[in-house]
Scaffold this active site. Structure first.
Site, PDB file in Angstrom:
ATOM      1  N   LYS A 105       0.612  -1.625  -0.108  1.00 26.05           N
ATOM      2  CA  LYS A 105      -0.118  -0.102  -0.011  1.00 26.05           C
ATOM      3  C   LYS A 105       0.587   1.321   0.359  1.00 26.05           C
ATOM      4  CE  LYS A 105      -4.108  -1.826   0.454  1.00 26.05           C
ATOM      5  NZ  LYS A 105      -4.005  -3.967   0.465  1.00 26.05           N
TER       6      LYS A 105
HETATM    7  C1  LIG Z   1      -5.934  -4.756   0.955  1.00 23.42           C
HETATM    8  C2  LIG Z   1      -6.800  -4.568   1.097  1.00 23.42           C
HETATM    9  C3  LIG Z   1      -7.796  -4.935   2.150  1.00 23.42           C
HETATM   10  C4  LIG Z   1      -6.496  -6.347   3.304  1.00 23.42           C
HETATM   11  O1  LIG Z   1      -5.773  -5.303   4.341  1.00 23.42           O
HETATM   12  P1  LIG Z   1      -4.605  -6.482   4.654  1.00 23.42           P
HETATM   13  O2  LIG Z   1      -3.901  -4.753   5.478  1.00 23.42           O
HETATM   14  O3  LIG Z   1      -3.812  -6.706   3.843  1.00 23.42           O
HETATM   15  O4  LIG Z   1      -5.192  -7.636   5.879  1.00 23.42           O
HETATM   16  C5  LIG Z   1      -8.971  -4.979   2.777  1.00 23.42           C
HETATM   17  N1  LIG Z   1      -9.951  -4.120   1.922  1.00 23.42           N
HETATM   18  C6  LIG Z   1      -8.679  -3.350   0.783  1.00 23.42           C
HETATM   19  C7  LIG Z   1      -9.687  -2.986  -0.265  1.00 23.42           C
HETATM   20  C8  LIG Z   1      -7.435  -3.953   0.422  1.00 23.42           C
HETATM   21  O5  LIG Z   1      -7.074  -2.801  -0.748  1.00 23.42           O
END
Ligand SMILES: *Cc1c(COP(=O)(O)O)cnc(C)c1O
Length: 366
Positions: free
Chosen positions: A188
């Site tokens: 991210k």
């Molecule tokens: C990355 C993501 C998640 C999950 O997050 P994690 O930190 O990997 O558990 C949930 N929703 C969306 C839209 C995402 O892009």
């Protein structure tokens, strides 16, 4: 090989300094100094209050559902939450995991976010909440969603995993909803390796969630709530503090990449229509082709040249069997079948990007 994204690696020297501090204090987890510092710094950077750091973005969603009481154990029927099929699996699977039935409503064909008209049509007596996604960092129609939630007495939890730092009408987009959740996964825009956060509207919800992420423990001999372990640790917070320090350079580099793509491809491919009055974070560059065959062909050609574009988000989640959804979601299915996310990260070079654009344009001309 050019991946679709690369984790941001901040200054190693700075990270070492933070790790020295962890060794000096001999404190690794349980609301340590760095977790507290990162909480303050993020609230400040994002312009929000009531931010709670957690161990990942999926647990952020699950804790938010719990803290807001979506599942009432005394209620006879299964609670439902209305959500979008055009998202990462965790948005819907986290609901199912918590015993809340995800009920899909279709998206808007231009913004790719939930269409408020479809939300209202999906409400039943069992509906407890709306879980929209600010997909690719675009703002959902927050005013319309708020109005529906008020009218039907529903909670709103935004999955804002893509919306770090995004502003809407001059204020943080994360201020909307009873809660908004962030993912700080390595891939991210802002990350802590693994991690996440919840931004609550109300302080009392934050305090309930704070107990929940530490087993419901409130004192050496008292356990007040049913809880789980969802704490962020000091090493994660150290990484986050370093990444946050370099956010401006990271954003500027991505914005450049984003605008070069836009200039080269906006004339020939469908891009996401973003909300007016949005300060965007340039986290993703999704493009929609005329046909599924073309999208698949372009992805294959790019791959032959060592470029990994990804079919995000594919498949549309109503087709994922373990979610037991019955209804067709025509628009989401259609967009999902034709979309590709092109590589975007701070160190993507100009020459590399030129090659990607040329490959896409050559395929489009065929
Ligand atoms: C990355 C993501 C998640 C999950 O997050 P994690 O930190 O990997 O558990 C949930 N929703 C969306 C839209 C995402 O892009």
């Amino acid at each position: 090989m050019i991946p679709v994204t690369k984790p941001y690696f901040p200054s190693r020297e700075k990270l070492n300094t933070y790790i020295d501090g962890i060794y000096e204090r001999q404190w690794l987890t349980n609301n340590g100094e760095l977790v507290q510092e990162l909480t303050r710094r993020l609230e400040n950077y994002l312009g929000v209050e009531n931010l709670l750091l957690v161990s990942n973005g999926t647990l952020a969603l699950q804790i938010a559902y719990r803290a807001l009481g979506l599942r009432d154990n005394r209620a006879p029927r299964h609670p439902e939450a209305i959500t979008t099929p055009f998202t990462f699996i965790a948005t819907a699977s986290s609901l199912k995991w918590e015993g809340i039935e995800p009920v899909f409503a279709d998206i808007d064909p231009h913004t790719w976010c939930l269409d408020p008209a479809n939300i209202e049509a999906a409400i039943t007596p069992n509906t407890k909440a709306i879980v929209p996604v600010h997909v690719f960092g675009n703002a959902c129609e927050v005013e319309a969603i708020d109005a529906i939630a008020n009218k039907h007495n529903l909670k709103v939890i935004y999955d804002a995993s893509h919306a770090f730092g995004v502003k809407y009408k001059g204020e943080s987009l994360l201020k909307h909803g009873d809660a908004a959740t962030l993912s700080f996964h390595a891939t991210k825009l802002f990350h802590t390796g693994e991690g996440g956060a919840i931004i609550f509207k109300r302080k009392e919800d934050l305090e309930r969630a704070r107990k929940m992420i530490n087993f419901g423990i409130t004192g050496p001999e008292s356990i007040e709530e049913l809880g789980i372990n969802a704490k962020m640790n000091e090493l994660q917070a150290a990484m986050g503090l370093c990444v946050l320090d370099e956010m401006e350079q990271n954003l500027a580099a991505r914005a450049e990449v984003w605008h070069r793509y836009e200039q080269a491809l906006a004339g020939t491919l469908q891009l996401q229509s973003r909300a007016k009055a949005l300060d965007y974070n340039y986290a993703y560059f999704p493009v929609v082709f005329k046909t599924e065959a073309k999208a698949v062909r372009v992805a294959a050609t790019l791959k032959e040249h060592g470029v990994l574009a990804r079919r995000y988000f594919y498949p549309s989640l109503e087709s994922v069997e373990c979610l037991n959804s019955q209804k067709k979601q025509a628009i989401s299915k259609n967009i999902a079948s034709r979309i590709l996310c092109l590589p975007i990260y701070n160190k993507l070079g100009n020459a590399e990007q030129k090659e990607i654009i040329e490959l896409v344009n050559t395929e489009l001309a065929l």
